[in-house]
Design an enzyme around this catalytic site. Structure first.
Site, PDB file in Angstrom:
ATOM      1  N   ASN A 230       0.823  -1.209   0.000  1.00 39.65           N
ATOM      2  CA  ASN A 230       0.000   0.000   0.000  1.00 39.65           C
ATOM      3  C   ASN A 230       0.859   1.260   0.000  1.00 39.65           C
ATOM      4  O   ASN A 230       1.978   1.281   0.498  1.00 39.65           O
ATOM      5  CB  ASN A 230      -0.984   0.000   1.179  1.00 39.65           C
ATOM      6  CG  ASN A 230      -0.334  -0.232   2.530  1.00 39.65           C
ATOM      7  OD1 ASN A 230       0.614  -1.009   2.647  1.00 39.65           O
ATOM      8  ND2 ASN A 230      -0.830   0.439   3.553  1.00 39.65           N
TER       9      ASN A 230
ATOM     10  N   HIS B 212      -3.959   0.684  -2.759  1.00 40.74           N
ATOM     11  CA  HIS B 212      -4.025  -0.497  -1.897  1.00 40.74           C
ATOM     12  C   HIS B 212      -3.040  -1.549  -2.402  1.00 40.74           C
ATOM     13  O   HIS B 212      -2.653  -1.540  -3.570  1.00 40.74           O
ATOM     14  CB  HIS B 212      -5.441  -1.065  -1.870  1.00 40.74           C
ATOM     15  CG  HIS B 212      -6.431  -0.168  -1.188  1.00 40.74           C
ATOM     16  ND1 HIS B 212      -7.592  -0.626  -0.628  1.00 40.74           N
ATOM     17  CD2 HIS B 212      -6.413   1.173  -0.965  1.00 40.74           C
ATOM     18  CE1 HIS B 212      -8.261   0.388  -0.080  1.00 40.74           C
ATOM     19  NE2 HIS B 212      -7.571   1.491  -0.284  1.00 40.74           N
TER      20      HIS B 212
ATOM     21  N   CYS C 156     -10.328  -5.518   0.850  1.00 42.75           N
ATOM     22  CA  CYS C 156     -11.465  -4.632   1.109  1.00 42.75           C
ATOM     23  C   CYS C 156     -12.394  -4.653  -0.105  1.00 42.75           C
ATOM     24  O   CYS C 156     -12.044  -5.148  -1.179  1.00 42.75           O
ATOM     25  CB  CYS C 156     -10.973  -3.213   1.396  1.00 42.75           C
ATOM     26  SG  CYS C 156     -10.364  -2.342  -0.059  1.00 42.75           S
TER      27      CYS C 156
ATOM     28  N   GLU D 134      -3.288  -4.676  -3.157  1.00 45.32           N
ATOM     29  CA  GLU D 134      -3.726  -5.496  -4.289  1.00 45.32           C
ATOM     30  C   GLU D 134      -3.589  -4.703  -5.592  1.00 45.32           C
ATOM     31  O   GLU D 134      -3.122  -5.218  -6.615  1.00 45.32           O
ATOM     32  CB  GLU D 134      -5.185  -5.946  -4.108  1.00 45.32           C
ATOM     33  CG  GLU D 134      -5.410  -6.873  -2.927  1.00 45.32           C
ATOM     34  CD  GLU D 134      -5.736  -6.119  -1.631  1.00 45.32           C
ATOM     35  OE1 GLU D 134      -5.234  -4.986  -1.441  1.00 45.32           O
ATOM     36  OE2 GLU D 134      -6.476  -6.681  -0.813  1.00 45.32           O
TER      37      GLU D 134
ATOM     38  N   CYS E 196     -10.963  -3.201  -3.330  1.00 39.71           N
ATOM     39  CA  CYS E 196     -10.037  -4.057  -4.068  1.00 39.71           C
ATOM     40  C   CYS E 196     -10.748  -5.223  -4.748  1.00 39.71           C
ATOM     41  O   CYS E 196     -10.352  -5.649  -5.826  1.00 39.71           O
ATOM     42  CB  CYS E 196      -8.937  -4.575  -3.145  1.00 39.71           C
ATOM     43  SG  CYS E 196      -7.753  -3.277  -2.727  1.00 39.71           S
TER      44      CYS E 196
HETATM   45 ZN   LIG Z   1      -8.132  -2.660  -0.604  1.00 45.29          ZN
END
Ligand SMILES: [Zn+2]
Length: 294
Positions: A89, A102, A129, A104, A132
């Protein structure tokens, strides 16, 4: 070895340390492993792919620039080519939450920028999340993408994103990571040409406003980033973030940026320039040079 890896490396199993040392001690370690390197790590450690990816996660998380949250998230994207790509991140103090990347998104855009054509799996140290999950549904691997989380059996994205909405619902044919060339003619100096090349690869089916960023570093290296839109709009990654992510994962620092160029159309329906300039300013860089796509 880049100092950011020292603490995480020290915690690894000694066999994995020995197997990783040649790659990590390379001063230009690109935060990725080729298929051959992954095969070597598997053979040297006796781990299977999932176990190896979990073992490597602390190294990926060590690449985080979480200046706001102090919460390091790591991800490893596994490409169809067999190569693996770190992600972590990124946060930017002095900008807005919307500028955040993020882990991912970091791993996925990293793989994309390095030329990977599709992903098989992604390993993350915390459950993805909602943002993502939506971002990952833009990929050409779609709901088949395998998600690996600590302590859980691998599962496809479709299990994490029921009743999914994505590009296929809007009859979008070109998906994220598909080969694309918007065909804008390259012009200007090397930095401008790199920004245009990045824009030509961008995923902008919703706005038809492709864009790309190129950053010239103090050692002459140029790092580029392509814009990546999403069917739900908000998980979209701006081109500067994609470039800064690649810069960070490649072991460079913001302070090394000497010039920045942003390529976008003269009459775009979405404008990247202001947000790009604001984020560059927040990390101590001057405004980007604007390169027109024509
Ligand atoms: Zn995320």
């Amino acid at each position: 070895m880049h100092p950011r890896f020292h603490a995480a490396f020290a915690q690894l199993d000694s066999r994995l340390q020995a197997a990783l040392a040649p790659a990590l001690n390379d001063p230009h370690f690109p935060a990725m492993f080729s298929a051959g390197q992954v095969a070597g790590l598997l053979a040297a450690t006796g781990l299977d792919e999932n176990a190896l990816s979990f073992a490597l996660l602390p190294l990926a998380a060590a690449c985080a620039r979480a200046e706001l949250s102090q919460f390091n998230v790591g991800a490893i994207a596994r490409g169809a080519s067999g190569s693996w790509y770190f992600g972590a991140n990124m946060e930017f103090v002095g900008t807005t939450m919307q500028q955040t990347v993020h882990a991912e998104q970091s791993a996925i855009s990293h793989a994309w920028l390095r030329g990977e054509r599709t992903l098989r799996a992604i390993t993350v140290n915390y459950t993805p999340c909602g943002h993502c999950r939506q971002f990952m549904n833009e990929l050409n691997s779609g709901l088949d993408l395998q998600i690996n989380l600590p302590g859980r059996a691998p599962a496809a994205l479709r299990e994490y994103l029921p009743d999914a909405f994505g590009p296929r619902d809007l009859e979008i044919k070109n998906l994220l990571m598909d080969d694309v060339n918007h065909g804008y003619v390259q012009h200007g100096d090397a930095l401008s040409r790199a920004a245009i090349a990045a824009a030509n690869r961008s995923h902008a089916p919703y706005s038809a406003a492709p864009s790309g960023v190129a950053l010239l570093l103090d050692n002459g290296v140029i790092v580029s980033g392509s814009y990546a839109e999403n069917a739900a709009f908000n998980p979209t990654l701006p081109p500067l973030q994609v470039a800064l992510n690649l810069l960070n994962l490649s072991g460079y620092d913001y302070a090394q940026i000497r010039r920045a160029a942003l390529a976008e159309r003269a009459d775009p329906r979405l404008i990247q320039w202001d947000a790009t300039a604001a984020t560059l300013n927040a990390i101590g860089c001057g405004a980007p040079e604007r390169v027109l796509l024509a």
